[in-house]
Design a protein around this motif. Sequence first.
Motif, PDB file in Angstrom:
ATOM      1  N   GLU A  76       0.831  -1.199   0.000  1.00  0.00           N
ATOM      2  CA  GLU A  76       0.000   0.000   0.000  1.00  0.00           C
ATOM      3  C   GLU A  76       0.873   1.259   0.000  1.00  0.00           C
ATOM      4  O   GLU A  76       0.588   2.231  -0.702  1.00  0.00           O
ATOM      5  CB  GLU A  76      -0.951  -0.003   1.196  1.00  0.00           C
ATOM      6  CG  GLU A  76      -2.092  -0.996   1.056  1.00  0.00           C
ATOM      7  CD  GLU A  76      -2.947  -1.095   2.312  1.00  0.00           C
ATOM      8  OE1 GLU A  76      -2.677  -0.350   3.289  1.00  0.00           O
ATOM      9  OE2 GLU A  76      -3.877  -1.919   2.330  1.00  0.00           O
ATOM     10  N   GLU A  77       1.934   1.228   0.789  1.00  0.00           N
ATOM     11  CA  GLU A  77       2.854   2.360   0.840  1.00  0.00           C
ATOM     12  C   GLU A  77       3.538   2.553  -0.525  1.00  0.00           C
ATOM     13  O   GLU A  77       3.683   3.682  -1.003  1.00  0.00           O
ATOM     14  CB  GLU A  77       3.896   2.142   1.949  1.00  0.00           C
ATOM     15  CG  GLU A  77       4.903   3.243   2.091  1.00  0.00           C
ATOM     16  CD  GLU A  77       4.323   4.565   2.561  1.00  0.00           C
ATOM     17  OE1 GLU A  77       5.043   5.574   2.475  1.00  0.00           O
ATOM     18  OE2 GLU A  77       3.159   4.607   3.017  1.00  0.00           O
TER      19      GLU A  77
ATOM     20  N   ILE B  76       4.010   5.508  -5.596  1.00  0.00           N
ATOM     21  CA  ILE B  76       3.953   5.464  -7.066  1.00  0.00           C
ATOM     22  C   ILE B  76       2.925   6.467  -7.570  1.00  0.00           C
ATOM     23  O   ILE B  76       3.189   7.238  -8.500  1.00  0.00           O
ATOM     24  CB  ILE B  76       3.647   4.036  -7.565  1.00  0.00           C
ATOM     25  CG1 ILE B  76       4.862   3.138  -7.355  1.00  0.00           C
ATOM     26  CG2 ILE B  76       3.224   4.050  -9.034  1.00  0.00           C
ATOM     27  CD1 ILE B  76       4.618   1.673  -7.602  1.00  0.00           C
ATOM     28  N   ASN B  77       1.763   6.491  -6.943  1.00  0.00           N
ATOM     29  CA  ASN B  77       0.717   7.445  -7.341  1.00  0.00           C
ATOM     30  C   ASN B  77       1.172   8.886  -7.127  1.00  0.00           C
ATOM     31  O   ASN B  77       0.895   9.765  -7.946  1.00  0.00           O
ATOM     32  CB  ASN B  77      -0.577   7.176  -6.572  1.00  0.00           C
ATOM     33  CG  ASN B  77      -1.274   5.921  -7.061  1.00  0.00           C
ATOM     34  OD1 ASN B  77      -1.106   5.504  -8.206  1.00  0.00           O
ATOM     35  ND2 ASN B  77      -2.042   5.304  -6.187  1.00  0.00           N
ATOM     36  N   GLN B  78       1.877   9.113  -6.041  1.00  0.00           N
ATOM     37  CA  GLN B  78       2.386  10.452  -5.759  1.00  0.00           C
ATOM     38  C   GLN B  78       3.415  10.865  -6.820  1.00  0.00           C
ATOM     39  O   GLN B  78       3.393  12.001  -7.299  1.00  0.00           O
ATOM     40  CB  GLN B  78       3.005  10.479  -4.364  1.00  0.00           C
ATOM     41  CG  GLN B  78       3.297  11.864  -3.849  1.00  0.00           C
ATOM     42  CD  GLN B  78       3.790  11.841  -2.411  1.00  0.00           C
ATOM     43  OE1 GLN B  78       4.195  10.801  -1.881  1.00  0.00           O
ATOM     44  NE2 GLN B  78       3.764  12.987  -1.773  1.00  0.00           N
ATOM     45  N   VAL B  79       4.295   9.961  -7.194  1.00  0.00           N
ATOM     46  CA  VAL B  79       5.295  10.241  -8.229  1.00  0.00           C
ATOM     47  C   VAL B  79       4.607  10.536  -9.563  1.00  0.00           C
ATOM     48  O   VAL B  79       4.970  11.495 -10.255  1.00  0.00           O
ATOM     49  CB  VAL B  79       6.293   9.073  -8.359  1.00  0.00           C
ATOM     50  CG1 VAL B  79       7.125   9.201  -9.626  1.00  0.00           C
ATOM     51  CG2 VAL B  79       7.197   8.996  -7.138  1.00  0.00           C
ATOM     52  N   LEU B  80       3.608   9.748  -9.902  1.00  0.00           N
ATOM     53  CA  LEU B  80       2.887   9.971 -11.155  1.00  0.00           C
ATOM     54  C   LEU B  80       2.191  11.328 -11.159  1.00  0.00           C
ATOM     55  O   LEU B  80       2.205  12.048 -12.159  1.00  0.00           O
ATOM     56  CB  LEU B  80       1.873   8.847 -11.399  1.00  0.00           C
ATOM     57  CG  LEU B  80       2.473   7.477 -11.732  1.00  0.00           C
ATOM     58  CD1 LEU B  80       1.374   6.419 -11.772  1.00  0.00           C
ATOM     59  CD2 LEU B  80       3.235   7.522 -13.041  1.00  0.00           C
ATOM     60  N   GLU B  81       1.601  11.678 -10.029  1.00  0.00           N
ATOM     61  CA  GLU B  81       0.930  12.975  -9.920  1.00  0.00           C
ATOM     62  C   GLU B  81       1.943  14.117 -10.070  1.00  0.00           C
ATOM     63  O   GLU B  81       1.687  15.104 -10.766  1.00  0.00           O
ATOM     64  CB  GLU B  81       0.224  13.074  -8.568  1.00  0.00           C
ATOM     65  CG  GLU B  81      -0.585  14.336  -8.402  1.00  0.00           C
ATOM     66  CD  GLU B  81      -1.308  14.370  -7.066  1.00  0.00           C
ATOM     67  OE1 GLU B  81      -1.498  15.490  -6.556  1.00  0.00           O
ATOM     68  OE2 GLU B  81      -1.666  13.301  -6.533  1.00  0.00           O
ATOM     69  N   LEU B  82       3.100  13.967  -9.452  1.00  0.00           N
ATOM     70  CA  LEU B  82       4.149  14.979  -9.572  1.00  0.00           C
ATOM     71  C   LEU B  82       4.675  15.084 -11.003  1.00  0.00           C
ATOM     72  O   LEU B  82       4.976  16.179 -11.487  1.00  0.00           O
ATOM     73  CB  LEU B  82       5.295  14.688  -8.599  1.00  0.00           C
ATOM     74  CG  LEU B  82       4.971  14.903  -7.120  1.00  0.00           C
ATOM     75  CD1 LEU B  82       6.100  14.365  -6.245  1.00  0.00           C
ATOM     76  CD2 LEU B  82       4.708  16.361  -6.821  1.00  0.00           C
TER      77      LEU B  82
END
Length: 79
Positions: free
Chosen positions: A15-16, A21-27
């Motif tokens: 989950e972490e 990964i989602n945070q990196v993609l958003e950035l």
Amino acid sequence: MNCDIEDMENQVEMEEKMRLINQVLELQHTLEDLSARVDTVKEENLKLKSENQVLGQYIENLMSASSIFQTTETKSKRK
């Protein structure tokens, strides 16, 4: 019981990882958007600089053709 704890730890770890990964993609998307905006602003800036040069030359030409500005220049040169 030990297996359950390991499964829970693995799940938390996964989950972490997904969150990161989602945070990196958003950035990455934000960076792409900002880069595109910078390119747009650069283009607009170049257009405005060009327009300012044309207007500056136009004003210079008007001033040199006008007798009002020519007499002012002549008076200031005499002093």
